[in-house]
Design a protein around this motif. Structure first.
Motif, short mmCIF file in Angstrom:
data_model
loop_
_atom_site.label_atom_id
_atom_site.label_comp_id
_atom_site.label_asym_id
_atom_site.label_seq_id
_atom_site.Cartn_x
_atom_site.Cartn_y
_atom_site.Cartn_z
N GLN A 288 -17.93 34.47 4.13
CA GLN A 288 -19.11 34.28 3.28
C GLN A 288 -19.39 35.52 2.44
O GLN A 288 -19.71 35.43 1.25
CB GLN A 288 -20.34 33.94 4.14
N VAL A 289 -19.26 36.68 3.06
CA VAL A 289 -19.49 37.92 2.33
C VAL A 289 -18.49 38.07 1.18
O VAL A 289 -18.86 38.40 0.04
CB VAL A 289 -19.38 39.14 3.29
N MET A 290 -17.23 37.79 1.46
CA MET A 290 -16.18 38.01 0.47
C MET A 290 -16.17 36.95 -0.63
O MET A 290 -15.63 37.18 -1.71
CB MET A 290 -14.81 38.08 1.16
N THR A 291 -16.77 35.79 -0.37
CA THR A 291 -16.77 34.74 -1.39
C THR A 291 -18.11 34.61 -2.12
O THR A 291 -18.16 33.98 -3.18
CB THR A 291 -16.42 33.37 -0.77
N HIS A 292 -19.17 35.22 -1.58
CA HIS A 292 -20.49 35.04 -2.19
C HIS A 292 -21.13 36.32 -2.71
O HIS A 292 -22.05 36.25 -3.54
CB HIS A 292 -21.44 34.38 -1.19
N LEU A 293 -20.68 37.47 -2.23
CA LEU A 293 -21.27 38.73 -2.67
C LEU A 293 -20.35 39.44 -3.65
O LEU A 293 -19.16 39.14 -3.72
CB LEU A 293 -21.54 39.63 -1.46
N ALA A 296 -17.64 44.65 -4.90
CA ALA A 296 -17.93 46.02 -4.51
C ALA A 296 -18.55 46.08 -3.11
O ALA A 296 -18.27 47.00 -2.32
CB ALA A 296 -18.84 46.68 -5.53
N VAL A 297 -19.37 45.08 -2.78
CA VAL A 297 -20.01 45.05 -1.47
C VAL A 297 -18.99 44.72 -0.38
O VAL A 297 -18.92 45.40 0.65
CB VAL A 297 -21.16 44.01 -1.45
N SER A 298 -18.21 43.67 -0.59
CA SER A 298 -17.23 43.29 0.44
C SER A 298 -16.15 44.34 0.60
O SER A 298 -15.69 44.60 1.71
CB SER A 298 -16.60 41.93 0.09
N TRP A 300 -16.56 47.54 0.22
CA TRP A 300 -17.17 48.64 0.95
C TRP A 300 -17.28 48.33 2.44
O TRP A 300 -17.06 49.20 3.29
CB TRP A 300 -18.56 48.91 0.39
N LEU A 301 -17.54 47.06 2.76
CA LEU A 301 -17.70 46.69 4.16
C LEU A 301 -16.37 46.56 4.90
O LEU A 301 -16.29 46.89 6.08
CB LEU A 301 -18.44 45.35 4.25
N TYR A 302 -15.31 46.07 4.21
CA TYR A 302 -14.11 45.67 4.93
C TYR A 302 -12.86 46.45 4.58
O TYR A 302 -11.84 46.32 5.27
CB TYR A 302 -13.86 44.19 4.69
N PHE A 303 -12.88 47.28 3.54
CA PHE A 303 -11.64 47.97 3.18
C PHE A 303 -11.87 49.47 3.02
O PHE A 303 -12.93 49.90 2.66
CB PHE A 303 -11.07 47.39 1.88
#
Length: 303
Positions: A288-293, A296-298, A300-303
């Protein structure tokens, strides 16, 4: 998420309805063929290894049921797909009523960073996951249209988001998602539902990518990499990345039941979801984070 199929009502009656499933030698396909047969469907189970004595095909034939029909099927072979489609037409209880559902389940997987992944690997994975899905769908769609039934395509969470070292999988699964969306729009006037099932990490449960397979592939990936790539990345970096893939294989779900439940609901429900997400909660949140936000946000959170 993973339990969405448990509460879906109402269901269609299964009596007299037939389902064609690809990739029934093992894993999801094998379990699904047995489960839908148990529910009362006539199951056409496509098996890659039927003619070579595969254990999965033999086990399904061992049910000795008129409603379990095992078919030789390599989804990469135009000849075998055409022959399987003709077998279905000739063995439907009532050909005029058509084929209730097609489940495109056959799939393969690969890993490796882009510079370590050969073009042959990209082509091999897409030939099964993408073109196999397209090829089988085109062959059986007239029968599904006649039944006003549904097409269920197995993709995966990597069809909705990118992931390092899994570009071959992501390429094919993203394409299956796009193909399914286009087909869904085309089939709406025909009252045919097109559904995508996106399993999370079921490597341990389905044996899609085992630790032994990772170890063997890793040796080949390193040996075949150009000298410049080996030098730039370094063996230590390469081994760390391989270790992360091995950890992925050893983790995740160990029971295929959530996937089988989702596909069964997609086949049986009068109002199926467009997409099913049988996966662990943390993967669902990540998707959901990677498809809706914003990216830059995803990132920062996952990579």
């Amino acid at each position: 998420m993973r339990d969405c199929a448990i509460v879906r009502l109402p269901k269609f009656f299964t009596q007299g309805k037939a389902v064609f499933i690809t990739g029934c030698d093992s894993g999801f396909g094998f379990a699904l063929a047995k489960y839908l047969h148990k529910l009362g469907f006539t199951v056409f189970a496509g098996c890659l290894l039927k003619e070579s004595g595969g254990d999965g095909a033999a086990a399904l034939e061992g049910l000795h049921s008129d409603r379990m029909k095992v078919v030789q099927l390599d989804v990469c072979s135009e000849e075998q797909v055409t022959r399987a489609a003709e077998f279905v037409r000739e063995n439907l209880e009532d050909p005029e009523r058509g084929l209730w559902a097609l489940v495109n389940n056959a799939g393969v997987s690969a890993f490796g960073e882009v510079e370590f992944t050969s073009m042959e690997t990209y082509k091999r994975v897409s030939e099964v996951n993408l073109w196999g899905t397209v090829r089988v769908t085109k062959a059986l769609l007239p029968l599904v249209r006649r039944a006003e039934g549904r097409v269920v395509n197995m993709a995966g969470m990597f069809g909705r988001m990118g992931h390092g070292q899994r570009s071959a999988d992501c390429v094919s699964q993203h394409a299956v998602e796009g193909f399914s969306d286009c087909l869904r729009h085309e089939m709406k006037p025909w009252r045919v539902a097109v559904i995508v099932v996106e399993p999370g990490n079921f490597s341990a449960a389905a044996g899609i990518l085992t630790r032994d397979a990772v170890a063997a592939a890793a040796d080949r990936l390193w040996a075949e990499a150009p000298a410049g790539v080996q030098e730039d990345y370094g063996k230590a970096h390469f081994e760390r990345r391989v270790a992360s893939v091995r950890a992925h294989c050893g983790g995740g779900e160990r029971d295929v039941a959530p996937v089988i439940s989702a596909v069964a609901d997609a086949v049986r429900s009068r109002h199926p979801f467009t997409r099913y997400n049988p996966m662990e909660t943390h993967w669902w949140i990540r998707m959901q984070v990677m498809t809706h936000l914003p990216a830059a946000v995803s990132d920062w959170l996952y990579f």
